[in-house]
Design an enzyme around this catalytic site. Sequence first.
Site, PDB file in Angstrom:
ATOM      1  CD1 TRP A  12       0.994  -8.757  -0.008  1.00 23.85           C
ATOM      2  CD2 TRP A  12       2.643  -7.427  -2.150  1.00 23.85           C
ATOM      3  NE1 TRP A  12       2.495  -8.780  -0.389  1.00 23.85           N
ATOM      4  CE2 TRP A  12       3.188  -8.892  -2.514  1.00 23.85           C
ATOM      5  CE3 TRP A  12       2.110  -7.226  -3.529  1.00 23.85           C
ATOM      6  CZ2 TRP A  12       3.706  -9.568  -2.734  1.00 23.85           C
ATOM      7  CZ3 TRP A  12       3.179  -7.273  -4.282  1.00 23.85           C
ATOM      8  CH2 TRP A  12       3.883  -8.448  -4.184  1.00 23.85           C
ATOM      9  CB  SER A  79      -4.754  -1.902  -2.321  1.00 31.04           C
ATOM     10  OG  SER A  79      -4.699  -2.627  -2.621  1.00 31.04           O
ATOM     11  CG  PHE A 139       2.547  -4.428  -6.711  1.00 25.87           C
ATOM     12  CD1 PHE A 139       1.332  -5.058  -7.126  1.00 25.87           C
ATOM     13  CD2 PHE A 139       3.197  -3.539  -5.269  1.00 25.87           C
ATOM     14  CE1 PHE A 139       0.165  -4.540  -7.039  1.00 25.87           C
ATOM     15  CE2 PHE A 139       1.751  -3.810  -4.751  1.00 25.87           C
ATOM     16  CZ  PHE A 139       1.043  -3.846  -5.073  1.00 25.87           C
ATOM     17  CG  LEU A 142       0.917  -4.103 -12.282  1.00 27.80           C
ATOM     18  CD1 LEU A 142       1.203  -5.313 -11.998  1.00 27.80           C
ATOM     19  CD2 LEU A 142       0.229  -3.861 -14.103  1.00 27.80           C
ATOM     20  CG  ASP A 215      -6.765   0.951  -9.702  1.00 27.40           C
ATOM     21  OD1 ASP A 215      -5.964  -0.397  -9.660  1.00 27.40           O
ATOM     22  OD2 ASP A 215      -7.037   0.536  -8.334  1.00 27.40           O
ATOM     23  CG  HIS A 241      -3.856   0.054  -6.825  1.00 29.48           C
ATOM     24  ND1 HIS A 241      -4.986  -0.510  -6.832  1.00 29.48           N
ATOM     25  CD2 HIS A 241      -3.407  -0.893  -5.928  1.00 29.48           C
ATOM     26  CE1 HIS A 241      -5.634  -1.583  -5.866  1.00 29.48           C
ATOM     27  NE2 HIS A 241      -3.824  -1.575  -4.902  1.00 29.48           N
TER      28      HIS A 241
END
Length: 550
Positions: A12, A79, A139, A142, A215, A241
């Site tokens: 995503w 992911s 995001f 992150l 992560d 991640h």
Amino acid sequence: MNIDHLVFIHGWGCDGRIWQPLRAALEERLAENGLELPLTVLELPGFGDRFGERWPDGETLLNSLAERIPHDSLVVGHSLGGMLAVRLAARTDRVAGVITLAANARFTADPDWPGMATTTFADFCNAFAAVPRQTWQRFCGLQVQGDHKARALLKNLRALAPESSAFETTVAETTSSAATAGPWSAALGCLGRLDNRELLKELDKPQRHFLGANDALVPVEAAQSLSGLGVAAEVIDGAGHVLPLSQPQFLAAAIGDFILQARRGEDSSGSTEPFAKTAVARSFGRAATSYDAAAHLQRAVCRQLLSALPEQTEPRRILDLGSGTGYGSELLRQRFPSAEIVALDLAEGMLSFARHSRPAANAYIAADAEQLPLADNSFDLVFSSMALQWCYRLPALFAGLQRILTPDGRLLVSTLGPGTLWELRQAWARVDDGVHVNRFLPALQWSDAAQEAGLCGGLRTEERVLHYSTAMELMRDLKRIGAHNVNSGAGKGLTGRDRLRRLSQAYEPLRATAGLPASYEIFYLELHSSAGSVKTQDAGTEAGVLEVGQ
């Protein structure tokens, strides 16, 4: 299993561009072995080249993706793409194997599964619906959080930003109803609903799963939970991640070896031996007097391995397996002054050096680790640092180790993985098609063999990089520690003056500020008998550990 095609599925907030570094590294890796496989990058509806498409319902999505997968494909997903890859592997025979990167079995947490808190996920979804561009930028942060390359990765991720119109469409569509939500918001909903736990329990296709130790989106504790499903997840130290961007060389080595083993028809036993043990013993025996001067990394790994042993451990009998010049025996003696220590090594020259220069052990035995001449239930601790990479019959190796351990015994192992010296291997591939770099087995074979033998515990993956002024300096160091090329396919006369000159030229483009890099992929295994009384968390369940066995 035959693999004739590669398929990549992004996660995503990304699109197919995220695969560019890994794709380049993997193509180079395969070319070293004379392979060139076609590769399909599948983009999800609403992302990348499929901008403007709506996100379909789950069945329609999977059917449309399955139709685009060629037969005999290895599907690699990141992911959300990894979660979809597992679904596709369970759904269609076109998928021959699956590899997931930073993909949980269930993204959101429940009482029995580690994941993102449902309230946190809901808040993120609402924020994206309200201010999509700002939320996407958050995001990105992150995705790189906790990665040792975070700053550079964040810059790379933000350079992959979608067109502004993608966010505008999201805002326009998410202001109406869920049924007409924009594709990015709908994809978030899909991510929150997917639960692959039962599928992973039943999936009987070859698979590998990688998680980042740091992560921020998929907690590393998921590795232990996956182990409870009978699935081994490999944890990469220092990674967050966004593994496709952060770890292209490491993953290229892992994926390349997965493909090569499948095409050679090799099973997980690792029974194929590329060299004779006599050659290994002779090489290390000759290097006994020069080994310590060059073994800086080996000593550091040895200390790191011993530090994993809990403070309260008090073994009475210790086996230093692959004891070499006795450095490990000396550390063990300092920590356990009353213990009986047995040093065992394949090379008599190493044992002779240790007897005279580091007489820390009580006994010295020349033997092969795969054929241990030792009594059952005779050692409370087996310690082996940077030695067992020369073993290729892993089921037999671990069966023997399980046999000699006491019911409460522990096994600590550090060994090398297939990503070791990839730079040297790549440089040689540009010179000729000979075998110049020793080949080592992937983590999955180690964890599977340990589990089959009834051993439980953890496996950590670490990358260490040394730097050299010249390629010849690296080659000299390898010879000084006895780790130069001993492959039976190496041939003779392959390192003449002209070839070494060409090797130096081929290595030079990899030069960094510190010098020419030489990477070592290191596995740390902290194991114990499943029949023993040692608790699993004592074997290492901190960040960076995957669980082996139950």
